[in-house]
Enzyme design. Structure first.
Site, PDB file in Angstrom:
ATOM      1  N   LYS A  96       0.839  -1.189   0.000  1.00 13.09           N
ATOM      2  CA  LYS A  96       0.000   0.000   0.000  1.00 13.09           C
ATOM      3  C   LYS A  96       0.880   1.248   0.000  1.00 13.09           C
ATOM      4  O   LYS A  96       1.885   1.321   0.715  1.00 13.09           O
ATOM      5  CB  LYS A  96      -0.895   0.030   1.239  1.00 13.09           C
ATOM      6  CG  LYS A  96      -1.855  -1.149   1.344  1.00 13.09           C
ATOM      7  CD  LYS A  96      -3.073  -0.965   0.477  1.00 13.09           C
ATOM      8  CE  LYS A  96      -4.096  -2.062   0.748  1.00 13.09           C
ATOM      9  NZ  LYS A  96      -5.333  -1.889  -0.019  1.00 13.09           N
ATOM     10  N   LYS A 194     -13.703  -7.831  -7.169  1.00 16.96           N
ATOM     11  CA  LYS A 194     -14.147  -8.369  -5.881  1.00 16.96           C
ATOM     12  C   LYS A 194     -15.551  -8.944  -6.100  1.00 16.96           C
ATOM     13  O   LYS A 194     -16.531  -8.196  -6.153  1.00 16.96           O
ATOM     14  CB  LYS A 194     -14.169  -7.273  -4.818  1.00 16.96           C
ATOM     15  CG  LYS A 194     -12.801  -6.696  -4.463  1.00 16.96           C
ATOM     16  CD  LYS A 194     -12.952  -5.669  -3.352  1.00 16.96           C
ATOM     17  CE  LYS A 194     -11.596  -5.192  -2.862  1.00 16.96           C
ATOM     18  NZ  LYS A 194     -11.036  -4.130  -3.724  1.00 16.96           N
TER      19      LYS A 194
END
Length: 284
Positions: A96, A194
């Site tokens: 990240k 997702k």
């Protein structure tokens, strides 16, 4: 999966949609609310798989080839995590960025790249933290570390398109998809899916196949789903056509307990169960 803070997520609305559908359950008319739709769609797919003695992936592929295991990336927080991930057999790490100053990100990315070596792939995810100008400046600094792609350097399809057209690093769209019907611009080469956010495994699989036909790479992942949602994501990944991909992180390690058997990960790969995961007694 309707977690607080997730775009469009509302637990009470999901519950109401499920209760309303349950009064007259029609497999041909699923709830319109996205998370309720995903829950019912997955339940129906799982029921059909169990009745036929096949896996969810086999049901999705309709006779097409299905992978017996799915290769995954490791989600790492720093160089120490990255060393552990490589030792565990992962060939791809994801880090990240965007939460700190770009100088902090450069140092962190450099450290992870050094930790995993030149052979391993490195992905970044900014979670839409930058503006267009900030993203382009950051990505020009980070290009030197041989980045496979960066997810959501900015938020929104329009801004992502602007960045993708100028970025030295390939751009991936994730949360900015919004729905399974989204059109992905040609300049964005990677789509992160997702399944339980897009409306369920069948809806996500159909959308993923469409994006693959359009020349996109599709990476399947989950977002703090239960074991049931994690297995659904793995089933979608295993059924996808085209060259095998290294898919996103599956998150069994984040839970102390769950409502079903968690996926097992070994050497950066998750074997697909031959049948649906067993549901714990308290989760039935």
């Amino acid at each position: 999966m309707p977690l607080p803070g997730w775009p469009g997520a509302d637990l009470s609305a999901t519950r109401e949609a499920l209760e309303e559908w349950a009064t007259d359950p029609n497999p041909e008319d699923l709830p319109s609310e996205q998370f309720a739709h995903g829950a019912v769609e997955l339940a129906l797919l799982d029921m059909e798989a169990q009745q036929s003695g096949r896996s969810q992936a086999e049901m999705l592929s309709k006779g097409g080839p299905v992978a017996d295991a799915v290769e995954l990336n490791a989600l790492v927080a720093d160089a120490e995590d990255a060393v552990v991930a490589v030792g565990d057999g992962y060939d791809t790490a994801k880090l990240k960025v965007g939460a700190s100053d770009i100088e902090v990100d450069v140092v962190a990315v450099a450290a992870v790249r050094e930790a995993i070596g030149e052979r391993c792939h490195l992905r970044l995810d900014a979670n839409g933290a930058w503006t267009v100008d900030q993203a382009l400046a950051a990505l020009s600094r980070l290009e030197q570390f041989d980045i496979e792609y960066v997810e959501e350097p900015v938020a929104g399809i329009e801004a992502l398109t602007q960045v993708a057209e100028q970025s030295p690093i390939p751009v991936a769209v994730d949360d900015s998809l919004g729905s399974a019907d989204a059109e992905v611009p040609e300049s964005i080469p990677v789509v992160v899916v997702k399944p339980m956010v897009l409306g369920g495994p069948r809806t996500a699989y159909a959308a993923a196949c469409r994006w693959i036909d359009q020349g996109r790479r599709v990476i399947v992942t989950n977002y703090l789903d239960s074991a049931i949602g994690q297995h659904a994501a793995l089933g979608v990944a295993a059924a996808l056509p085209g060259p095998p991909q290294v898919h996103g992180a599956i998150t069994p390690a984040l839970f102390d307990c769950d409502v079903a058997d968690l996926p097992t990960i070994a050497v950066g790969r998750c074997p697909l169960p031959a049948r649906s995961p067993a549901v714990a007694d308290e989760g039935r």
